[in-house]
Design a protein around this motif. Structure first.
Motif, mmCIF file in Angstrom:
data_model
loop_
_atom_site.group_PDB
_atom_site.id
_atom_site.type_symbol
_atom_site.label_atom_id
_atom_site.label_comp_id
_atom_site.label_asym_id
_atom_site.label_seq_id
_atom_site.Cartn_x
_atom_site.Cartn_y
_atom_site.Cartn_z
ATOM 1 N N ALA A 8 -3.674 5.088 2.164
ATOM 2 C CA ALA A 8 -3.502 4.254 3.649
ATOM 3 C C ALA A 8 -3.421 2.576 3.276
ATOM 4 O O ALA A 8 -2.727 2.027 4.270
ATOM 5 C CB ALA A 8 -4.733 4.560 4.449
ATOM 6 N N ALA A 9 -4.217 2.161 2.234
ATOM 7 C CA ALA A 9 -4.221 0.833 2.124
ATOM 8 C C ALA A 9 -2.770 0.368 1.421
ATOM 9 O O ALA A 9 -2.222 -0.661 2.069
ATOM 10 C CB ALA A 9 -5.099 0.684 1.093
ATOM 11 N N VAL A 10 -2.136 0.897 0.791
ATOM 12 C CA VAL A 10 -0.645 0.649 0.132
ATOM 13 C C VAL A 10 0.270 0.829 1.361
ATOM 14 O O VAL A 10 1.249 0.178 1.349
ATOM 15 C CB VAL A 10 -0.373 1.611 -1.100
ATOM 16 N N THR A 11 0.152 1.895 2.245
ATOM 17 C CA THR A 11 1.059 2.139 3.063
ATOM 18 C C THR A 11 1.028 1.056 4.307
ATOM 19 O O THR A 11 2.030 0.308 4.669
ATOM 20 C CB THR A 11 0.774 3.619 3.988
ATOM 21 N N ARG A 42 3.056 -4.069 6.782
ATOM 22 C CA ARG A 42 3.223 -5.368 6.793
ATOM 23 C C ARG A 42 4.218 -6.353 6.147
ATOM 24 O O ARG A 42 4.936 -6.908 6.862
ATOM 25 C CB ARG A 42 1.788 -5.826 6.171
ATOM 26 N N ALA A 43 4.625 -5.822 5.203
ATOM 27 C CA ALA A 43 5.756 -6.420 4.219
ATOM 28 C C ALA A 43 7.025 -6.295 5.057
ATOM 29 O O ALA A 43 7.720 -7.168 5.097
ATOM 30 C CB ALA A 43 6.011 -5.886 2.820
ATOM 31 N N ALA A 44 7.091 -5.041 5.785
ATOM 32 C CA ALA A 44 8.345 -4.723 6.481
ATOM 33 C C ALA A 44 8.473 -5.512 7.897
ATOM 34 O O ALA A 44 9.639 -6.267 8.177
ATOM 35 C CB ALA A 44 8.556 -3.383 6.622
ATOM 36 N N LEU A 82 4.126 -8.974 -1.451
ATOM 37 C CA LEU A 82 3.869 -7.721 -1.420
ATOM 38 C C LEU A 82 3.044 -7.200 -2.308
ATOM 39 O O LEU A 82 1.976 -6.460 -2.129
ATOM 40 C CB LEU A 82 5.433 -6.901 -1.056
ATOM 41 N N LEU A 83 3.435 -7.323 -3.522
ATOM 42 C CA LEU A 83 2.750 -7.055 -4.767
ATOM 43 C C LEU A 83 1.273 -7.616 -4.477
ATOM 44 O O LEU A 83 0.208 -6.719 -4.797
ATOM 45 C CB LEU A 83 3.459 -7.518 -6.198
ATOM 46 N N HIS A 84 1.092 -8.729 -4.431
ATOM 47 C CA HIS A 84 -0.241 -9.186 -4.241
ATOM 48 C C HIS A 84 -1.265 -8.403 -3.118
ATOM 49 O O HIS A 84 -2.266 -8.172 -3.379
ATOM 50 C CB HIS A 84 -0.164 -10.784 -3.792
ATOM 51 N N ASP A 85 -0.735 -8.166 -2.134
ATOM 52 C CA ASP A 85 -1.084 -7.448 -1.049
ATOM 53 C C ASP A 85 -1.755 -6.062 -1.461
ATOM 54 O O ASP A 85 -2.854 -5.474 -1.236
ATOM 55 C CB ASP A 85 -0.161 -7.430 0.414
ATOM 56 N N ILE A 86 -0.720 -5.376 -2.278
ATOM 57 C CA ILE A 86 -1.105 -3.894 -2.912
ATOM 58 C C ILE A 86 -1.996 -4.084 -3.808
ATOM 59 O O ILE A 86 -2.997 -3.193 -3.549
ATOM 60 C CB ILE A 86 0.343 -3.391 -3.225
ATOM 61 N N ALA A 94 8.580 4.579 -0.568
ATOM 62 C CA ALA A 94 8.359 3.466 0.416
ATOM 63 C C ALA A 94 8.543 2.146 -0.172
ATOM 64 O O ALA A 94 9.194 1.361 0.336
ATOM 65 C CB ALA A 94 6.913 3.405 1.223
ATOM 66 N N LEU A 95 8.036 2.079 -1.473
ATOM 67 C CA LEU A 95 8.015 0.694 -2.103
ATOM 68 C C LEU A 95 9.766 0.458 -2.505
ATOM 69 O O LEU A 95 10.337 -0.599 -2.427
ATOM 70 C CB LEU A 95 7.433 0.797 -3.399
#
Length: 203
Positions: A76-79, A84-86, A95-99, A141-142
Motif C-alpha cells: 500500500a505504501a509503495v502503491t 502520487r508520482a503519477a 519517486l525513489l525517495h518517496d518509495i 506499476a514502477l
C-alpha cells in the motif's frame, strides 16, 4: 498448522481478531518470540485463551498473520507513492525517495517485530506466493513510470523488478542490520542515488 483458522466476517469478530493481532505485535516487539506466549497475548488483548484459539491455533499463526499485514502495508505504501508520482508527474529521484522512505518508516515503527518477521515468520507456500505476486505488481506499476519518463532502456519491466527486489533487500539491511557508525538517512539517500543511476544508465 501455522496459518489463521479463518478470517471472520462479522464486525465484532474482526475487532476481536484485530485486538489479538495488535497485542501479539506489541509483545513480539517487546519480548521476542520465545518469551511471548498465547496466554500473554490473550491477556494483553483482553480475551480468553479459548477465543484466541478460535482464530489462531498457535503463536506462529499470529506471526504469519502479522507478516501478511506487513506485506499488505508495504504494498500500500509503495502503491501510494507511485500514485502520487503519477498525479504530480514527479521525476525519478523524487519517486525513489518517496518509495524508500515510506518503506523504511514501516520497518522502523517496530524494528524488533520486523526483525522477527524477517527471521522467523513461517514461509508458507501461500505467503511466498503472495510476496512474489506483490513484488511483480509493484514492479509492473514502477515500469509504467519508467516508460512515462522514457528511461530504463528497452526492458523497463526487468529493470523495475530488479529495482523493487533490490530496494527491499537494501532497506532491510539498513533498518534491520544497520552498519555501525553509519547514519540511517545517509544510507537511505545512497539507495536512492544508486537506483537512480542504475535505472538511467541506459538512457
Amino acid at each position: 498448522m501455522v496459518t489463521p483458522r479463518k478470517r471472520p466476517r462479522q464486525q465484532r469478530s474482526r475487532e476481536t481478531v484485530a485486538a489479538i493481532e495488535e497485542a501479539a505485535a506489541q509483545l513480539f516487539d517487546r519480548y521476542g518470540h520465545a518469551a511471548t506466549t498465547t496466554n500473554k497475548i490473550a491477556e494483553r488483548a483482553g480475551v480468553s485463551i479459548g477465543t484466541l484459539y478460535r482464530y489462531f491455533p498457535n503463536k506462529d499463526a499470529l506471526l504469519w498473520s502479522l507478516a501478511e499485514q506487513h506485506l499488505d502495508a508495504t504494498a500500500a505504501a509503495v502503491t501510494e507513492a507511485l500514485a502520487r508520482a503519477a498525479r504530480q508527474e514527479l521525476p525519478l529521484p523524487l519517486l525513489l525517495h518517496d518509495i524508500v522512505h515510506r518503506v523504511a518508516d514501516l520497518h522502523t515503527r517496530r524494528p524488533a517485530l520486523h526483525r522477527l518477521l524477517f527471521d522467523q515468520a513461517p514461509r508458507t507456500p501461500d505467503l511466498v506466493a503472495r510476496f512474489r505476486q506483490t513484488e511483480q505488481a509493484l514492479a509492473a506499476a514502477l515500469a509504467a513510470h519508467l516508460r512515462r519518463l522514457g528511461i530504463a532502456g528497452s526492458d523497463p519491466e526487468a529493470a523495475a523488478l530488479l529495482a523493487v527486489q533490490g530496494v527491499q533487500a537494501q532497506i532491510h539491511g539498513v533498518v534491520l542490520d544497520p552498519p555501525g557508525g553509519r547514519d540511517r538517512d545517509d544510507l537511505l539517500a545512497a539507495i536512492v542515488t544508486q537506483w537512480h543511476r542504475a535505472l538511467t544508465h541506459h538512457h
